[in-house]
Enzyme design. Sequence first.
Site, PDB file in Angstrom:
ATOM      1  N   GLU A   1       0.838  -1.207   0.000  1.00 40.12           N
ATOM      2  CA  GLU A   1       0.000   0.000   0.000  1.00 40.12           C
ATOM      3  C   GLU A   1       0.867   1.250   0.000  1.00 40.12           C
ATOM      4  OE1 GLU A   1      -4.131  -0.894   2.359  1.00 40.12           O
ATOM      5  OE2 GLU A   1      -2.305  -0.916   3.549  1.00 40.12           O
ATOM      6  N   GLU A   2       1.882   1.259   0.831  1.00 39.93           N
ATOM      7  CA  GLU A   2       2.783   2.408   0.909  1.00 39.93           C
ATOM      8  C   GLU A   2       3.437   2.681  -0.448  1.00 39.93           C
ATOM      9  OE1 GLU A   2       6.621   3.931   3.576  1.00 39.93           O
ATOM     10  OE2 GLU A   2       5.835   1.902   3.845  1.00 39.93           O
TER      11      GLU A   2
END
Length: 495
Positions: free
Chosen positions: A166-167
């Site tokens: 996600e990051e």
Amino acid sequence: MVANKKSLTTAILGALVALSIIALVLSLVKIEDVPLPPAVKYGMVFDAGSSHTSLFVYEWDSDKENDTGVVSQALSCDVQGQGISSYASDPPKAGDSLRVCLEKALKVIPAAKQSEVPTYLGATAGMRLLREQNSSAADQVLAEVAKTMREYPVAFKGARILTGEEEGAYGWITINYLLESFTKYSPKAHAWVHPEAANIFGALDLGGASTQISFMPEGSLNWTEASQFTLYGYNYSIYTHSYLCYGQNEMLKRLAKELIVESSSSTRVDHPCYPKNYNETVSLSSFRTSPCTNASDPRLTVSNRNVTLQGRGNASGCLAAVRKLFNFSACGQSQDCTFDGVYQPPVHGQFIAFSAFYYNFKFLNLTEGQSLDAVKETIEGFCRRTWEDLSSSYPEENAERLPKYCANANYILTLLLDAYKFNETSWNNIFFQMKAGSANVGWTLGYMLNLTNMMPAEAPVWIKGHVPSLWAAAVAFIILTLTLGLAALLVLLWV
């Protein structure tokens, strides 16, 4: 008496003319619904990284463009102190550390809108490591953060630990949004449009505890490796991978541990990446504070002895020591593999390298598109400089960071060239930068953009308005001219 009659007649005629014109114009003006300007929406995201926390306030028009907000940065605020994972032994301090930035944010958001501002905290690799080491401590830190944020008049939506993927993916969204790869304002069309020949950039992120690579490969992508997004009405499928324990700070700890383990029981150990004549004393117990270095080696687990790391300023020795941190043999002969057996399609397109990639190369003056040979030569020259030379040449640089630039730079070279497989040609497609326009590059803007997809666009607010047409104005002018002419004629006849 005659003069009075004339004045009175003139006044009456003037009033009649004015009233007739007003009545005529009002009768010809079309009354229809007119939209008010769209309302401005706000959102806040805390980036709770391994070494520090930052708050970003974003704003966008509520009507959106193809279901995605056109978001801009309204405020950034760096939280004092270390990352929230450092408060594992005193969780309430994690929440208290956020107060100053929260109060600054409320000063830029109108009071009437504060209660509806969605507010998030995303924790990254530092908290991922704490969760591995002590899940209850990680939960307590997040609970204290949430407790503090609920004290403020915002729509707090939660504090959670992001996955590495996600990051990486949100960082990719941020970069391509800021560089107008997704949507661009067209003055000719007076609207936001999709660029016909959009240049999609890859993202290279190096944090304190993890590193991420995200890009759109050439050709098809194994669906199990793909992250998919819909932004401004278009679908995107990208490759993204995050490597925990391969962030800059954890790399330095792992490097020191390996050097100490290789030296057996010595209390003085040569460190090829540290400047010559620089010494640093570490306790073996410090390696047990992170899952990245908490190995079962008895020399680390049963002893609390101190070891002095002696700088040797050996550029080639530093590069060799750094390469040992990677398990390249796990890939065998596969070209679609980085290290530790991790699949990666060949790098494709241009990339933005930010966070610690940028900060280290900025210090070394290597962010101006230098060739790979020039970069290697600069790093080798820097690594050979003595501690006395460096400390006198950079008196304002943080004394803890200064001796680590040689190791960091060699680590970046190893990661980009040996792991991700950039070469002398594709190296020129990497751009080291931390801002695009007036906004910071990072995952938080991409996170906010993706969230606007999930927020319903508000229906425009309408009011009743008067919209005159050109023919109505023309007729009114003609009537005015005729009326004035008749009035003048009437006066002359009366006289």
